[in-house]
Design a protein around this motif. Structure first.
Motif: not given
Length: 119
Positions: A97-100, A88-89, A39-40, A82-83
């Motif tokens: 996939v959702f973070a990217v 994960l939490s 993601a970063i 954050a996503v």
């Protein structure tokens, strides 16, 4: 800011953006676990790649262009992380996939928003 006009130069900038994202993701992976490094890396690559893909959107002033790019990258990285953390939490599938996707969208939207505010 001077941006490339010819298609080969623009393709080179896009490749440089991809390389930048890969290097940033590799460095982030030394201290963070998945899905954060990717993601970063995507968030860092998007502003650089957009210079080659959409050169007409780059602000004329170099300082403003740098602020827009850095703001978009930081915003995208924070949103993607954050996503990823939220996914994960609560143990949802496919956090990467959702973070990217969030990092990409946040970097794009953040860049356009910063450009409209700064120019």
């Amino acid at each position: 800011m001077r941006v490339p006009e010819s298609p080969p130069a623009r393709a080179g900038v896009v490749l440089l953006g991809a390389l930048t994202g890969g290097v940033v993701a590799a460095l982030a992976s030394t201290v963070l676990s998945y899905p954060y490094p990717l993601a970063i890396g995507i968030a860092a690559a998007v502003p650089v790649m957009d210079v080659g893909i959409y050169p007409e959107n780059v602000p004329d002033e170099a300082g403003v262009a740098a602020l827009v790019g850095v703001g978009a990258a930081v915003g995208g990285a924070l949103a993607g992380c954050a996503v990823g953390w939220a996914w994960l939490s609560v143990s949802l599938p496919y956090p990467t996939v959702f973070a990217v996707a969030t990092a990409y969208l946040a970097a794009e939207v953040g860049g356009y928003a910063a450009r409209s505010r700064l120019t």
